[in-house]
Each structure stands twice: as structure tokens, then as C-alpha cells.
Design an enzyme around this catalytic site. Structure first.
Site, PDB file in Angstrom:
ATOM      1  N   HIS A  61       0.864  -1.186   0.000  1.00 29.88           N
ATOM      2  CA  HIS A  61       0.000   0.000   0.000  1.00 29.88           C
ATOM      3  C   HIS A  61       0.897   1.232   0.000  1.00 29.88           C
ATOM      4  CE1 HIS A  61       0.816  -0.662   4.285  1.00 29.88           C
ATOM      5  NE2 HIS A  61       0.416   0.560   4.558  1.00 29.88           N
ATOM      6  N   ASP A  65       5.683   4.868   5.150  1.00 36.22           N
ATOM      7  CA  ASP A  65       6.581   3.869   5.722  1.00 36.22           C
ATOM      8  C   ASP A  65       6.603   2.571   4.921  1.00 36.22           C
ATOM      9  OD1 ASP A  65       3.893   3.634   6.758  1.00 36.22           O
ATOM     10  OD2 ASP A  65       4.615   2.172   8.213  1.00 36.22           O
ATOM     11  N   HIS A  66       5.920   2.585   3.771  1.00 37.40           N
ATOM     12  CA  HIS A  66       5.929   1.421   2.892  1.00 37.40           C
ATOM     13  C   HIS A  66       6.392   1.747   1.473  1.00 37.40           C
ATOM     14  CE1 HIS A  66       3.883  -1.465   5.654  1.00 37.40           C
ATOM     15  NE2 HIS A  66       3.542  -0.324   6.222  1.00 37.40           N
ATOM     16  N   GLU A  71      11.839   6.361  -3.842  1.00 36.92           N
ATOM     17  CA  GLU A  71      12.507   7.491  -4.477  1.00 36.92           C
ATOM     18  C   GLU A  71      14.021   7.260  -4.505  1.00 36.92           C
ATOM     19  OE1 GLU A  71      13.732  11.874  -3.139  1.00 36.92           O
ATOM     20  OE2 GLU A  71      11.552  11.607  -3.228  1.00 36.92           O
ATOM     21  N   TYR A 108       9.547  13.240 -11.027  1.00 36.27           N
ATOM     22  CA  TYR A 108       9.304  13.699 -12.400  1.00 36.27           C
ATOM     23  C   TYR A 108      10.486  14.546 -12.873  1.00 36.27           C
ATOM     24  CZ  TYR A 108       6.969  15.929 -16.384  1.00 36.27           C
ATOM     25  OH  TYR A 108       6.632  16.376 -17.640  1.00 36.27           O
TER      26      TYR A 108
END
Length: 250
Positions: A61, A65-66, A71, A108
Site C-alpha cells: 500500500h 513507511d511502505h 525514491e 518527475y
């Protein structure tokens, strides 16, 4: 034949002593990461695992924290490892919002032609309730489970008989009837809120209501910084620790 699961982190979203809860599925030379929170890259570094050594990442999900560690992983693969694109396994509802609502703002980059999730990762869509072989000896089934109302969230069956909750509200029927009763799971890794009212996670008190033979199959994860104070108070369940390896049968 056997496979292993190794915890990269075991902490809750707000834990400071432990890295975000995430785990490596280890089979032969393959490493598949379950979830990648903001402190997961640090947890991987502590294990001596570099991003290019990962074969794939499964996302349950889109809470920070998941997923916020994606990144760093994506940038390092792109800039430090010659634009390597590893497999990113997730369901269509998660894929739809992960880029547009979570990662796009920072990742992006039109100058590098990085304008969508597939410019950083080899996106593989998993279907709900369908067992998929990610790599030889590693099968995953994603099942929708309730964490935060109105947000898509999944728990995992790994190689059919190991259950990994990711984040999950207590669901006695799911545990007793489906996980233990129908699927005959021998191992459950379950998130655990140690105290306070259980709003979006199963609490220790709720899990303690399960029968002893079920508790004996449960490893507790996603706990807060006071975990040591609760050692000896978990019934027949055990805390799983950072970097701990559990060997499991296929």
C-alpha cells in the site's frame, strides 16, 4: 527445498529505533523486497544490500513507511547503476496512485525523460487473489485487506502457506477460517500495535485472544519503540527482530 525471509526493518510508522517494517524474500540468489519505506534504504545498507542486488520489490500500500524509500532506490538505480530498472510488483489500484499521488512530485524529470513510473521501474501488475510466480520458488498472492478505510491495501500469501499482513486491522475470521482453516498456513507475520485503541492496526490484546496453537505460528512485527517492555507479555507469539532470518519450507 526451503526459502528464507529476512526482516530489513520491524518498526511502526513512527518508530525511531527500528527501520520501517519491510522484509527480504530470499530464494537461491534471488532477493525480493516487501515494501520500501523511507528508512528501508538505511535498513538495506545495514545488511550490506545495495539497490542493484535487489531483483524486485512488492508494494502492499502507499503509506510513507511502505513506499517513500522507492525514491532513493529509483534514483540510485537510474544515476548510479546505469539506469537499471528492477521489477516493481503491485496491483493496478496501487500502481495508479503510486506515481500520480505519491512519487511524481519528486521524481518527475522531463530533462531525463523520466515522466512516469515505468521510466524508473519495470512495473509488473499483480491480480488480486491470483497466485503469481515472481521468480522460481517465489509465489505471491495479493489479497485485499482492511487497513485504512477507502485506501487500497493488501496482505500477502508467500509460497501459499506463509502469511504476511503488511498493515491490517484485526480480522479474527480471516486468521482462523481462511489463513489457518482453509489455507493451512504454518507461519504468520503480523503487524502489532502494542497499546492504545486499535484503529488501523491489530493490537496485541486482540491477537492475544487467538487460540494458543494459532499464536504459536505468529511472528509480531511493525511495533513501536517500547517493544522490549512487552517481551514476555505476548502469549505464545514472538517478536521478530531486525535482520532476523526465518527459514521456511516451500
Amino acid at each position: 527445498m526451503s526459502w528464507q525471509i529476512q526482516m530489513v526493518g520491524t518498526g511502526s510508522a513512527f518508530a525511531k529505533k527500528y527501520y520501517n517494517t519491510s522484509a527480504l524474500i530470499l530464494k537461491d540468489q534471488v532477493k525480493v523486497l516487501i515494501d520500501c519505506g523511507y528508512s528501508t534504504p538505511q535498513g538495506l545498507h545495514a545488511l550490506g544490500v545495495t539497490p542493484d542486488q535487489l531483483d524486485g520489490i512488492v508494494i502492499s500500500h502507499i503509506h510513507a513507511d511502505h513506499v517513500f524509500g522507492l525514491e532513493e532506490i529509483g534514483f540510485r538505480l537510474f544515476y548510479n547503476y546505469n539506469k537499471k530498472r528492477m521489477k516493481l510488483f503491485l496491483t493496478e489500484p496501487i500502481a495508479r496512485v503510486l506515481w500520480e499521488e505519491t512519487l511524481q512530485g519528486s521524481m518527475y524529470n522531463s530533462a531525463e525523460n523520466c515522466v512516469q513510473l515505468t521510466d524508473y521501474f519495470d512495473v509488473v501488475i499483480l491480480k488480486e487473489y491470483e497466485k503469481t510466480t515472481l521468480f522460481p520458488g517465489i509465489d505471491i498472492e495479493m489479497i485485499p485487506t482492511l487497513h485504512v478505510p477507502s485506501k487500497n491495501s493488501y496482505s500477502l500469501f508467500i509460497n501459499e502457506q506463509t502469511f504476511y499482513s503488511a498493515d491490517l486491522q484485526f480480522n479474527r475470521e480471516l486468521i482462523l477460517d481462511e489463513i489457518i482453516g482453509r489455507r493451512k498456513c504454518h507461519t504468520l507475520l503480523h503487524d502489532c500495535q502494542l497499546s492504545g485503541p486499535p484503529i488501523i492496526h491489530a493490537s496485541l490484546q486482540q491477537l492475544l485472544t487467538l487460540p494458543q496453537d494459532v499464536q504459536e505460528k505468529i511472528w509480531l512485527m511493525h511495533y513501536d519503540d517500547r517493544m522490549e517492555q512487552f517481551i514476555g507479555q505476548t502469549g505464545h507469539m514472538s517478536f521478530i527482530l531486525q535482520q532476523q532470518i526465518v527459514t521456511l519450507p516451500e
